[in-house]
Enzyme design. Structure first.
Site, PDB file in Angstrom:
ATOM      1  N   ASP A 201      -6.690  10.984 -28.370  1.00 31.19           N
ATOM      2  CA  ASP A 201      -6.996  12.424 -28.293  1.00 31.19           C
ATOM      3  C   ASP A 201      -6.123  13.360 -29.148  1.00 31.19           C
ATOM      4  O   ASP A 201      -5.683  14.417 -28.639  1.00 31.19           O
ATOM      5  CB  ASP A 201      -6.938  12.880 -26.818  1.00 31.19           C
ATOM      6  CG  ASP A 201      -7.954  12.182 -25.926  1.00 31.19           C
ATOM      7  OD1 ASP A 201      -8.723  11.341 -26.421  1.00 31.19           O
ATOM      8  OD2 ASP A 201      -7.975  12.471 -24.707  1.00 31.19           O
TER       9      ASP A 201
ATOM     10  N   LYS B 270     -15.188  10.019 -24.914  1.00 30.87           N
ATOM     11  CA  LYS B 270     -15.116   9.897 -23.455  1.00 30.87           C
ATOM     12  C   LYS B 270     -15.181  11.287 -22.845  1.00 30.87           C
ATOM     13  O   LYS B 270     -14.863  12.273 -23.513  1.00 30.87           O
ATOM     14  CB  LYS B 270     -13.810   9.184 -23.059  1.00 30.87           C
ATOM     15  CG  LYS B 270     -12.584   9.934 -23.533  1.00 30.87           C
ATOM     16  CD  LYS B 270     -11.313   9.173 -23.235  1.00 30.87           C
ATOM     17  CE  LYS B 270     -10.104   9.956 -23.673  1.00 30.87           C
ATOM     18  NZ  LYS B 270      -9.930  11.241 -22.969  1.00 30.87           N
TER      19      LYS B 270
ATOM     20  N   CYS C  23      -4.156  11.225 -20.422  1.00 37.03           N
ATOM     21  CA  CYS C  23      -5.032  10.227 -21.061  1.00 37.03           C
ATOM     22  C   CYS C  23      -4.293   8.992 -21.556  1.00 37.03           C
ATOM     23  O   CYS C  23      -4.819   7.884 -21.463  1.00 37.03           O
ATOM     24  CB  CYS C  23      -5.859  10.889 -22.144  1.00 37.03           C
ATOM     25  SG  CYS C  23      -7.087  12.006 -21.401  1.00 37.03           S
TER      26      CYS C  23
HETATM   27  C1  VGL Z   1      -6.624  15.165 -21.391  1.00 37.43           C
HETATM   28  C2  VGL Z   1      -6.687  16.670 -19.685  1.00 37.43           C
HETATM   29  C3  VGL Z   1      -8.045  16.800 -19.817  1.00 37.43           C
HETATM   30  C4  VGL Z   1      -5.805  14.270 -22.260  1.00 37.43           C
HETATM   31  C5  VGL Z   1      -7.982  15.275 -21.540  1.00 37.43           C
HETATM   32  O1  VGL Z   1      -6.242  13.938 -23.392  1.00 37.43           O
HETATM   33  O2  VGL Z   1      -4.687  13.883 -21.816  1.00 37.43           O
HETATM   34  N1  VGL Z   1      -5.981  15.850 -20.461  1.00 37.43           N
HETATM   35  N2  VGL Z   1      -8.684  16.098 -20.751  1.00 37.43           N
END
Ligand code: VGL
Ligand code: ZN
Length: 201
Positions: free
Chosen positions: A12, A110, A155
């Site tokens: 991410d 995702k 994540c």
């Molecule tokens: C994430 C919160 C919501 C992450 C993704 O990538 O850690 N955290 N969505």
């Protein structure tokens, strides 16, 4: 070069998790140069991309009377409510412009199911719905994973713990991660990863 049984999983590294983004992780962009050079050591590189539809159930804006960072009970357990982030097709969901994406063999998305969040790159937050990443890695003969990216306590943590449960040998390079750190979530994540047998570097 590492052996072909090793994969680098980059979690991410998207605009919304970097400074200026809607769910900015402090120092989120500081890890990009290091990740870019690490990619050259791996013959298997996977990028993950948080990819939510508008009005996703993890967004505080979807629930009247709730605000960002409130925690609610979902059928699958507690869920932190987030500011709107990584909405499909928006600039916030795009990878940071400095991240090298050409070396990635696979980009796995995702969080695309409206009713369920997905922190992990392997399973949605119900812990049973697979993303397909396990099958991909196994069919390529991967046994060991190095994980880096954002956010360490959400994540990256959920992905590392799931990978260890699935039987991969997992290490997390914490120098190439940054955390959100909500109410002790970083320390809790480090404990969870350690208990699952993840090596923390
Ligand atoms: C994430 C919160 C919501 C992450 C993704 O990538 O850690 N955290 N969505
Ligand atoms: Zn998300």
């Amino acid at each position: 070069m590492r052996p072909t049984t090793d994969a680098l999983i980059i979690i991410d590294v998207q605009n919304d998790f970097c400074p200026g983004g809607s769910l900015a992780v402090p120092g989120g962009d500081e890890i990009i140069a290091g990740i870019n050079s690490l990619m050259d050591q791996f013959s298997v590189c996977v990028l993950t991309q948080d990819w939510h539809p508008t009005g996703h159930s993890s967004f505080a804006s979807s629930l009247a009377g709730k605000g960002p960072y409130d925690v609610i009970e979902m059928p699958y357990g507690p869920q932190v409510l987030w500011p709107d982030h990584c909405v499909q097709g928006t600039g916030g969901a795009a990878f940071h412009k400095d991240l090298r994406t050409d070396p990635a063999d696979l980009i796995i998305r995702k969080g695309y199911n409206s009713a369920i969040d997905s922190y992990s790159a392997f399973f949605e937050n119900d812990q049973v719905t697979p993303t397909g990443l396990d099958g991909y890695l196994r069919s390529r003969g991967v046994e060991r994973l190095v994980m880096v990216g954002l956010a360490l306590d959400f994540c990256v943590n959920f992905s590392a713990v799931d990978a260890a449960k699935l039987g991969f040998e997992v290490s997390v390079d914490q120098g190439l991660c940054r955390a959100i750190d909500l109410d002790g979530s970083l320390a809790a994540a480090q404990d969870a990863m350690q208990s699952a047998g993840v090596s923390l570097g």
